[in-house]
Enzyme design. Structure first.
Site, PDB file in Angstrom:
ATOM      1  N   GLN A 254      -3.306  -4.317   0.047  1.00 52.98           N
ATOM      2  CA  GLN A 254      -2.620  -3.024  -0.705  1.00 52.98           C
ATOM      3  C   GLN A 254      -3.615  -2.193  -1.160  1.00 52.98           C
ATOM      4  OE1 GLN A 254      -2.062  -6.539  -2.143  1.00 52.98           O
ATOM      5  NE2 GLN A 254      -0.194  -6.621  -0.998  1.00 52.98           N
TER       6      GLN A 254
ATOM      7  N   GLY B 222       1.021  -5.546   4.891  1.00 54.13           N
ATOM      8  CA  GLY B 222       1.482  -5.890   6.537  1.00 54.13           C
ATOM      9  C   GLY B 222       0.290  -4.806   7.017  1.00 54.13           C
ATOM     10  N   HIS B 223      -0.480  -5.367   8.001  1.00 48.46           N
ATOM     11  CA  HIS B 223      -1.365  -4.444   8.522  1.00 48.46           C
ATOM     12  C   HIS B 223      -1.179  -4.447  10.078  1.00 48.46           C
ATOM     13  CE1 HIS B 223      -3.739  -5.013   5.074  1.00 48.46           C
ATOM     14  NE2 HIS B 223      -3.596  -6.143   5.108  1.00 48.46           N
TER      15      HIS B 223
ATOM     16  N   ASP C 176      -1.352   0.721   2.552  1.00 46.37           N
ATOM     17  CA  ASP C 176      -0.969   1.412   3.919  1.00 46.37           C
ATOM     18  C   ASP C 176      -1.823   2.507   4.540  1.00 46.37           C
ATOM     19  OD1 ASP C 176       1.481   0.025   3.861  1.00 46.37           O
ATOM     20  OD2 ASP C 176       2.181   1.256   2.499  1.00 46.37           O
TER      21      ASP C 176
ATOM     22  N   LYS D 148      -5.937   0.291   6.915  1.00 46.07           N
ATOM     23  CA  LYS D 148      -7.092  -0.616   6.662  1.00 46.07           C
ATOM     24  C   LYS D 148      -7.235  -1.678   7.888  1.00 46.07           C
ATOM     25  CE  LYS D 148      -5.241  -2.152   2.798  1.00 46.07           C
ATOM     26  NZ  LYS D 148      -4.129  -1.226   2.896  1.00 46.07           N
TER      27      LYS D 148
HETATM   28  P1  GDP Z   1      -2.644  -0.988   6.346  1.00 45.66           P
HETATM   29  O1  GDP Z   1      -1.663  -1.946   5.424  1.00 45.66           O
HETATM   30  O2  GDP Z   1      -3.733  -0.274   5.273  1.00 45.66           O
HETATM   31  O3  GDP Z   1      -3.394  -1.655   7.370  1.00 45.66           O
HETATM   32  O4  GDP Z   1      -2.119   0.014   7.055  1.00 45.66           O
HETATM   33  P2  GDP Z   1      -0.562   0.163   8.022  1.00 45.66           P
HETATM   34  O5  GDP Z   1      -1.005  -1.056   8.918  1.00 45.66           O
HETATM   35  O6  GDP Z   1       0.560  -0.208   6.920  1.00 45.66           O
HETATM   36  O7  GDP Z   1      -0.419   1.321   8.404  1.00 45.66           O
HETATM   37  C1  GDP Z   1      -1.375   2.070   9.214  1.00 45.66           C
HETATM   38  C2  GDP Z   1      -0.527   2.447  10.391  1.00 45.66           C
HETATM   39  O8  GDP Z   1      -1.311   3.712  10.804  1.00 45.66           O
HETATM   40  C3  GDP Z   1      -0.674   1.657  11.564  1.00 45.66           C
HETATM   41  O9  GDP Z   1       0.406   1.748  12.322  1.00 45.66           O
HETATM   42  C4  GDP Z   1      -1.888   2.032  12.329  1.00 45.66           C
HETATM   43  O10 GDP Z   1      -1.791   1.837  13.802  1.00 45.66           O
HETATM   44  C5  GDP Z   1      -1.669   3.503  12.174  1.00 45.66           C
HETATM   45  N1  GDP Z   1      -3.196   4.263  12.335  1.00 45.66           N
HETATM   46  C6  GDP Z   1      -4.295   3.953  11.611  1.00 45.66           C
HETATM   47  N2  GDP Z   1      -5.194   5.028  11.833  1.00 45.66           N
HETATM   48  C7  GDP Z   1      -4.443   5.874  12.479  1.00 45.66           C
HETATM   49  C8  GDP Z   1      -4.996   7.301  12.680  1.00 45.66           C
HETATM   50  O11 GDP Z   1      -6.367   7.595  12.440  1.00 45.66           O
HETATM   51  N3  GDP Z   1      -4.212   7.819  13.282  1.00 45.66           N
HETATM   52  C9  GDP Z   1      -2.988   7.488  13.489  1.00 45.66           C
HETATM   53  N4  GDP Z   1      -1.883   8.270  13.938  1.00 45.66           N
HETATM   54  N5  GDP Z   1      -2.253   6.157  13.181  1.00 45.66           N
HETATM   55  C10 GDP Z   1      -3.296   5.340  12.530  1.00 45.66           C
END
Ligand code: GDP
Length: 422
Positions: A223, A40-41, A13, A16
């Site tokens: 992950q 879940g991205h 999370d 990525k």
């Molecule tokens: P992943 O599984 O690593 O892709 O991460 P997730 O999708 O679970 O969580 C990332 C969340 O953070 C998403 O809702 C993105 O839109 C949000 N996000 C990503 N980068 C940033 C940031 O720099 N600032 C903020 N506020 N939200 C971000």
């Protein structure tokens, strides 16, 4: 042009999906190589929110080829659902997506087994998504899985699903779980197989062809490093290797093709489910980070545990994966905190090279913190590193010093435009 690998450096999370989305525009091929629909991205592209579980996030960029590699475990119904949803939103997917025939399938008995095992573990449950990913990998390592290539031959598929399904149902019944009605499953699976047939190819060959043509390839890790089956905080880990090595084995790309390894970390830390998390803030600080950062699972909606950035953990993840640069996300979420804190070492840590305690000691380990003054205000409009608040710049410098690699990408908000390149 070679291969760029992107890896989460924490417990998943890290954001990525957003970094992949930003990088994918200059890529020819984007690849998922491990994990399943437990990832879940969330990507916000042109103001629209997409949550992708199996389809590579980079496919939101038009024209980019997507590959689901041999190391992924694929739920055939889930992948079709995602293709349909993305196509309904105007993204052409099926002509650009390839699924490895070597990828193992996640079938309904895996989800039931996941639930039955979690229930049986009681208070020692791992906190899995109960989507059957772990049991699908169990079948794979037991040499008893069903692979995507089986979808190509209907007669063989029916025979294999009946034979394997009967054995799995006996196991489920013995655990007091509901079983899978196999006729019903086949009624749904055969049309799904027909829809997926044109997408199932030898993706190892496809990727080596792309390499030979000098195309750029992005490996999208799912992950994070601390959830790696071998190097993570076992047993509270995921069921695949999210380490760089897992991305190589899960795609068939050779180690020497890797040119960049981008590690993604938040400016603070989160964890979903059980397991040690020494820098966790269970009180108001954690609540504030959760609220401001929207820290609720994209797959399960579960509130994430929140806390401070852990530099020894980050150094461990960077060192073990050969990370060459860091993308730091969600720096804007720290705005409004009276104090900006990070763990710089561990009390009584053995004089090791990395200073991150092993999983068996992590639960008792005490982090030593450094405090910086907090900052206020919206970072959304900031486009230069030098214009960022001093404390945030100090945090970036502390990360670079601890990990000995540059922070080359700084994300200051959820949108594509909220990125500072250094
Ligand atoms: P992943 O599984 O690593 O892709 O991460 P997730 O999708 O679970 O969580 C990332 C969340 O953070 C998403 O809702 C993105 O839109 C949000 N996000 C990503 N980068 C940033 C940031 O720099 N600032 C903020 N506020 N939200 C971000």
């Amino acid at each position: 042009m070679g291969v760029t690998a992107l890896i989460g450096l924490q417990w998943g999370d890290e954001g990525k999906g957003k970094i992949v989305d930003v990088l994918a525009r200059s890529m020819h091929v984007v690849v998922r190589a491990q994990g399943g629909a437990n990832a879940g991205h969330t990507v916000i592209a042109d103001g629209v929110k997409y949550v992708l579980h199996l389809i590579p996030s980079g496919m939101l960029s038009p024209g980019v080829r997507g590959v689901i590699g041999n190391g992924v475990v694929v739920d055939p119904f889930q992948v079709l659902k995602e293709i349909e949803a993305l196509e309904a939103a105007g993204h052409e997917i099926s002509g650009r997506l390839a699924i490895s025939g070597r990828a193992h399938l996640v079938l309904p008995w895996h989800g039931l087994l996941d639930s039955a095992l979690e229930t049986e573990r009681g208070e020692f449950s791992l906190g899995t998504t109960r989507r059957g990913i772990g049991p699908a990998y169990m079948d794979k390592t037991a040499r008893d899985g069903i692979r995507a290539c089986e979808l190509l031959d209907e007669v063989r598929l029916v025979r294999t699903v009946r034979e394997t399904g009967m054995r799995r149902n006996r196991m489920l019944a013995a655990m007091g779980s509901p079983v899978v009605p196999l006729d019903e499953l086949l009624d749904r699976l055969l049309p799904a197989a027909q829809s997926l047939r044109g997408l199932i190819v030898d993706t190892v060959d496809l990727l080596h062809g792309a390499l030979a043509r000098g195309q750029s390839i992005l490996l999208e890790g799912a992950q994070g490093a601390l959830l790696d089956l071998d190097l993570g905080t076992y047993p509270f880990v995921t069921s695949s290797n999210c380490h760089l090595g897992g991305l190589l084995a899960g795609s068939g790309l050779p180690p020497a093709s890797i040119e960049r390894v981008i590690g993604v970390s938040k400016a603070y830390a989160t964890r979903v489910g059980s397991g040690p998390f020494p820098t966790e803030e269970a009180g108001p600080v954690g609540d504030a980070l959760r609220k401001r950062g929207g820290e609720f699972g994209a797959t399960t909606g579960r509130p994430r545990r929140c806390g401070w950035l852990d530099l020894p953990a980050l150094r461990f993840a960077v060192a073990t994966n050969g990370v060459t640069e860091i993308a730091l996300t969600k720096s804007d979420v720290l705005s409004g905190q009276p104090v900006l804190r990070f763990a710089c070492s561990y009390k009584d840590a053995a004089d090791g090279a990395l200073g991150f305690p092993p999983p068996e000691l992590l639960g008792e380990a005490s982090p030593v913190y450094t405090d910086l003054p907090g900052f206020d205000g919206d970072l959304g409009g900031v486009d230069r590193f030098q214009s960022l608040p001093v404390s945030l710049r100090s945090l970036v410098e502390a990360i670079e010093q601890a990990c000995r690699v540059p922070v080359s990408i700084l994300s200051t908000g959820p949108g594509r435009e909220h990125v500072i390149w250094r």
